[in-house]
Design a protein around this motif. Structure first.
Motif, PDB file in Angstrom:
ATOM      1  N   LEU A   6       0.831  -1.211   0.000  1.00 21.05           N
ATOM      2  CA  LEU A   6       0.000   0.000   0.000  1.00 21.05           C
ATOM      3  C   LEU A   6       0.865   1.260   0.000  1.00 21.05           C
ATOM      4  O   LEU A   6       0.337   2.371  -0.028  1.00 21.05           O
ATOM      5  N   GLY A   7       2.170   1.091   0.012  1.00 17.53           N
ATOM      6  CA  GLY A   7       3.094   2.222  -0.041  1.00 17.53           C
ATOM      7  C   GLY A   7       3.015   3.003  -1.334  1.00 17.53           C
ATOM      8  O   GLY A   7       3.574   4.095  -1.433  1.00 17.53           O
ATOM      9  N   ARG A   8       2.302   2.486  -2.310  1.00 16.16           N
ATOM     10  CA  ARG A   8       2.150   3.212  -3.570  1.00 16.16           C
ATOM     11  C   ARG A   8       1.386   4.513  -3.382  1.00 16.16           C
ATOM     12  O   ARG A   8       1.456   5.393  -4.216  1.00 16.16           O
ATOM     13  N   PHE A   9       0.646   4.624  -2.299  1.00 15.67           N
ATOM     14  CA  PHE A   9      -0.085   5.861  -2.025  1.00 15.67           C
ATOM     15  C   PHE A   9       0.820   6.963  -1.499  1.00 15.67           C
ATOM     16  O   PHE A   9       0.415   8.110  -1.425  1.00 15.67           O
ATOM     17  N   PHE A  10       2.030   6.594  -1.109  1.00 17.73           N
ATOM     18  CA  PHE A  10       2.959   7.558  -0.538  1.00 17.73           C
ATOM     19  C   PHE A  10       4.208   7.781  -1.376  1.00 17.73           C
ATOM     20  O   PHE A  10       4.878   8.802  -1.234  1.00 17.73           O
ATOM     21  N   PHE A  11       4.538   6.817  -2.227  1.00 14.51           N
ATOM     22  CA  PHE A  11       5.790   6.881  -2.972  1.00 14.51           C
ATOM     23  C   PHE A  11       5.589   6.189  -4.325  1.00 14.51           C
ATOM     24  O   PHE A  11       5.027   5.095  -4.365  1.00 14.51           O
ATOM     25  N   PRO A  12       6.044   6.795  -5.415  1.00  4.51           N
ATOM     26  CA  PRO A  12       5.914   6.131  -6.714  1.00  4.51           C
ATOM     27  C   PRO A  12       6.647   4.779  -6.716  1.00  4.51           C
ATOM     28  O   PRO A  12       7.763   4.678  -6.215  1.00  4.51           O
ATOM     29  N   LEU A  13       6.006   3.780  -7.244  1.00  3.62           N
ATOM     30  CA  LEU A  13       6.510   2.407  -7.283  1.00  3.62           C
ATOM     31  C   LEU A  13       6.692   1.810  -5.889  1.00  3.62           C
ATOM     32  O   LEU A  13       7.425   0.839  -5.701  1.00  3.62           O
ATOM     33  N   GLY A  14       6.018   2.385  -4.911  1.00  4.29           N
ATOM     34  CA  GLY A  14       6.102   1.896  -3.538  1.00  4.29           C
ATOM     35  C   GLY A  14       5.563   0.499  -3.364  1.00  4.29           C
ATOM     36  O   GLY A  14       5.983  -0.225  -2.463  1.00  4.29           O
ATOM     37  N   GLN A  15       4.635   0.084  -4.241  1.00  5.49           N
ATOM     38  CA  GLN A  15       4.078  -1.268  -4.138  1.00  5.49           C
ATOM     39  C   GLN A  15       5.119  -2.332  -4.459  1.00  5.49           C
ATOM     40  O   GLN A  15       4.940  -3.489  -4.115  1.00  5.49           O
ATOM     41  N   PHE A  16       6.221  -1.939  -5.083  1.00  8.23           N
ATOM     42  CA  PHE A  16       7.310  -2.872  -5.369  1.00  8.23           C
ATOM     43  C   PHE A  16       8.494  -2.656  -4.422  1.00  8.23           C
ATOM     44  O   PHE A  16       9.086  -3.616  -3.941  1.00  8.23           O
ATOM     45  N   LEU A  17       8.843  -1.402  -4.177  1.00  3.75           N
ATOM     46  CA  LEU A  17      10.050  -1.095  -3.402  1.00  3.75           C
ATOM     47  C   LEU A  17       9.918  -1.431  -1.922  1.00  3.75           C
ATOM     48  O   LEU A  17      10.831  -2.027  -1.341  1.00  3.75           O
TER      49      LEU A  17
END
Length: 160
Positions: free
Chosen positions: A21-32
């Motif tokens: 769910l980090g994609r809501f805070f950082f681009p490509l967060g769903q992978f990184l």
């Protein structure tokens, strides 16, 4: 099975799923973000390794599905370019009024069903894909924290 899995492994696996769910805070967060938690711990804990692969495979699959839906809708929108640039919304004029470029909102273009049905269909598909992603991420986080081996649906096994 929950007795053989330590609380640390369950929590770490739940964090990996929740980190998507980090994609809501950082681009490509769903992978990184899942990679940050999975890579250092994958050799130590089989439970964490399994769930790290599951989470990353699911996110890669969802990104691929979203890309395919976007690619399917692209030709429909290319068909509208002549309507947009020649006598449609944007016109190049050589008259004295309004300069060389004029913005024109024509009712026939916006009311055309061939403009709205691909937009609506792909929009609904993207929204459904987004909902599936959020719901299954939350479900995986909860089930993993209970010590279950969770398998996402619609997942292509990129990482084995």
């Amino acid at each position: 099975m929950a007795e053989t899995i330590t609380k640390h492994e369950r929590n770490l696996s739940a964090v990996i799923h929740g980190a998507t769910l980090g994609r809501f805070f950082f681009p490509l967060g769903q992978f990184l973000f899942p990679l940050i938690f999975w890579l250092p711990n994958r050799k130590q804990y089989a439970f964490v390794d399994y769930h790290g692969k599951q989470a990353l495979n699911f996110q890669i699959s969802m990104a691929l599905y979203a890309l395919v839906i976007g690619m399917i809708s692209f030709p429909f929108f290319l068909g509208f370019l002549p309507d947009i640039f020649e006598g449609g919304i944007f016109e190049w004029t050589h008259g004295r009024h309004g300069g060389p470029f004029r913005f024109n909102m024509m009712d026939t273009f916006w009311n055309s069903p061939r403009f709205w049905w691909p937009l609506g269909l792909t929009g609904i598909l993207e929204l459904a894909l987004y909902a599936v992603n959020i719901i299954y991420t939350i479900l995986a986080t909860l089930r993993t924290s209970e010590g279950e081996y969770f398998k996402y649906p619609l997942t292509i096994p990129f990482i084995k």
